[in-house]
Scaffold this active site. Structure first.
Site, PDB file in Angstrom:
ATOM      1  N   GLY A 126      -6.393   3.602   1.358  1.00 60.63           N
ATOM      2  CA  GLY A 126      -5.289   3.509   2.301  1.00 60.63           C
ATOM      3  C   GLY A 126      -5.454   4.313   3.571  1.00 60.63           C
ATOM      4  N   SER A 127      -6.698   4.626   3.979  1.00 59.73           N
ATOM      5  CA  SER A 127      -6.844   5.399   5.226  1.00 59.73           C
ATOM      6  C   SER A 127      -6.505   4.550   6.449  1.00 59.73           C
ATOM      7  CB  SER A 127      -8.242   6.012   5.337  1.00 59.73           C
ATOM      8  OG  SER A 127      -9.208   5.046   5.658  1.00 59.73           O
TER       9      SER A 127
ATOM     10  N   MET B  32      -8.989  -6.106  -1.162  1.00 57.76           N
ATOM     11  CA  MET B  32     -10.283  -6.595  -1.639  1.00 57.76           C
ATOM     12  C   MET B  32     -10.171  -7.916  -2.411  1.00 57.76           C
ATOM     13  SD  MET B  32     -12.290  -4.630  -0.264  1.00 57.76           S
ATOM     14  CE  MET B  32     -12.681  -2.995   0.312  1.00 57.76           C
ATOM     15  N   ARG B  33      -9.356  -8.819  -1.881  1.00 60.18           N
ATOM     16  CA  ARG B  33      -9.261 -10.147  -2.511  1.00 60.18           C
ATOM     17  C   ARG B  33      -9.339 -11.215  -1.444  1.00 60.18           C
ATOM     18  NH1 ARG B  33      -8.146 -10.405  -7.673  1.00 60.18           N
ATOM     19  NH2 ARG B  33      -7.536  -8.440  -8.627  1.00 60.18           N
TER      20      ARG B  33
ATOM     21  N   ASN C 293      -7.463  -8.820   9.555  1.00 62.74           N
ATOM     22  CA  ASN C 293      -8.282  -8.090   8.588  1.00 62.74           C
ATOM     23  C   ASN C 293      -9.203  -7.145   9.356  1.00 62.74           C
ATOM     24  OD1 ASN C 293      -9.503  -7.448   6.047  1.00 62.74           O
ATOM     25  ND2 ASN C 293     -11.224  -8.789   6.577  1.00 62.74           N
TER      26      ASN C 293
ATOM     27  N   HIS D 171     -13.010  -5.319   8.897  1.00 67.46           N
ATOM     28  CA  HIS D 171     -14.227  -5.403   8.085  1.00 67.46           C
ATOM     29  C   HIS D 171     -15.248  -4.397   8.626  1.00 67.46           C
ATOM     30  CE1 HIS D 171     -17.083  -7.199   5.363  1.00 67.46           C
ATOM     31  NE2 HIS D 171     -17.980  -7.155   6.335  1.00 67.46           N
TER      32      HIS D 171
HETATM   33  C1  GAR Z   1     -12.444  -0.015   4.975  1.00 63.33           C
HETATM   34  O1  GAR Z   1     -13.714   0.460   5.320  1.00 63.33           O
HETATM   35  C2  GAR Z   1     -12.312  -1.494   5.298  1.00 63.33           C
HETATM   36  O2  GAR Z   1     -13.011  -1.863   6.467  1.00 63.33           O
HETATM   37  C3  GAR Z   1     -12.964  -2.102   4.074  1.00 63.33           C
HETATM   38  O3  GAR Z   1     -12.480  -1.338   3.019  1.00 63.33           O
HETATM   39  C4  GAR Z   1     -12.232  -0.011   3.464  1.00 63.33           C
HETATM   40  C5  GAR Z   1     -10.822   0.349   3.090  1.00 63.33           C
HETATM   41  O4  GAR Z   1     -10.576   1.709   3.357  1.00 63.33           O
HETATM   42  N1  GAR Z   1     -12.615  -3.490   3.948  1.00 63.33           N
HETATM   43  C6  GAR Z   1     -13.456  -4.398   3.505  1.00 63.33           C
HETATM   44  O5  GAR Z   1     -14.595  -4.164   3.140  1.00 63.33           O
HETATM   45  C7  GAR Z   1     -12.906  -5.815   3.490  1.00 63.33           C
HETATM   46  N2  GAR Z   1     -13.921  -6.764   3.273  1.00 63.33           N
HETATM   47  P1  GAR Z   1      -9.088   2.263   3.350  1.00 63.33           P
HETATM   48  O6  GAR Z   1      -8.453   1.834   2.016  1.00 63.33           O
HETATM   49  O7  GAR Z   1      -9.263   3.746   3.402  1.00 63.33           O
HETATM   50  O8  GAR Z   1      -8.356   1.709   4.516  1.00 63.33           O
END
Ligand code: GAR
Length: 205
Positions: free
Chosen positions: A15-16, A93-94, A110, A112
């Site tokens: 959740g950052s 992540m879905r 989104n 990425h």
């Molecule tokens: C982030 O790096 C985001 O870009 C990635 O998951 C992480 C979530 O971090 N998303 C993906 O890879 C989507 N395909 P967070 O929970 O600290 O925001």
């Protein structure tokens, strides 16, 4: 009172990115409010962050639903219940089906951790290192029916260092994610994003 855009944030983990959006709202940089934070995982730290700040935090646990369609219907119902205008996938992540994408057409973003279309899917930072890329970065895009394939809103390049591990690269990219995601949301709120085919134009107002 000035109008605010209601955001619905979907997050599966830490959740950052959610936090960076909350921080931008609290700093008065985004004319938005968070209507609901939803996770597909009961133990997601994102839910805890949201609850600690007295935001509405809801778990829509994929395991509680027989089919993807029922799961996504529950997500859509929750988002509509809270009058969400813009859906923000923040480490969700879905993969979402066309049903969900159409329910919020051109209103789902989104983030990425790569410069799309390079390295879509899981473990993007590891993919970049294994490929030998010298530059990677992050991309904010609108969500379409494909995987990490929708029209690109903002990107930020980040160098890949020779001794990077997936974790060190992920951390360097994450710093930039926290900058460009609030910026992209701000552009949407200010109605400065025009989608023309694959192209998202940023217009002056
Ligand atoms: C982030 O790096 C985001 O870009 C990635 O998951 C992480 C979530 O971090 N998303 C993906 O890879 C989507 N395909 P967070 O929970 O600290 O925001």
């Amino acid at each position: 009172m000035a109008e605010t855009t209601v955001l619905g944030i979907l997050a599966s983990g830490r959740g950052s990115n959610l936090q960076s959006i909350i921080d931008a709202i609290l700093a008065g940089k985004l004319a938005a409010e968070i209507g609901v934070v939803i996770s597909d995982k009961p133990d997601a730290n994102a839910l805890k962050r949201a609850a600690d700040l007295n935001l509405t935090a809801v778990c829509v646990d994929r395991k509680q639903y027989k089919t993807q369609q029922e799961f996504e219907q529950a997500l859509v119902n929750e988002l509509k219940l809270h009058q969400v205008e813009l859906v923000i996938l923040a480490g969700f992540m879905r993969i979402l089906s066309p049903y969900f994408v159409h329910a919020f057409a051109n209103r789902i973003m989104n983030i990425h951790p790569s410069l799309l279309p390079a390295f879509p899917g899981k473990h993007a930072q590891e993919q970049a290192i294994q490929y030998g890329a010298k530059i990677s970065g992050c991309t904010v895009h609108f969500v379409d029916e494909g995987m990490d394939s929708g029209p690109i809103i903002l990107q930020q390049a980040v160098p890949v260092m020779p001794d990077d591990t997936p974790a060190t690269l992920a951390e360097r990219i994450l710093q930039q994610e926290h900058v460009i995601y609030p910026q992209a949301i701000k552009l949407y709120i200010e109605k400065r994003l025009q989608i023309e085919g694959r192209m998202v134009k940023v217009v002056d107002r």
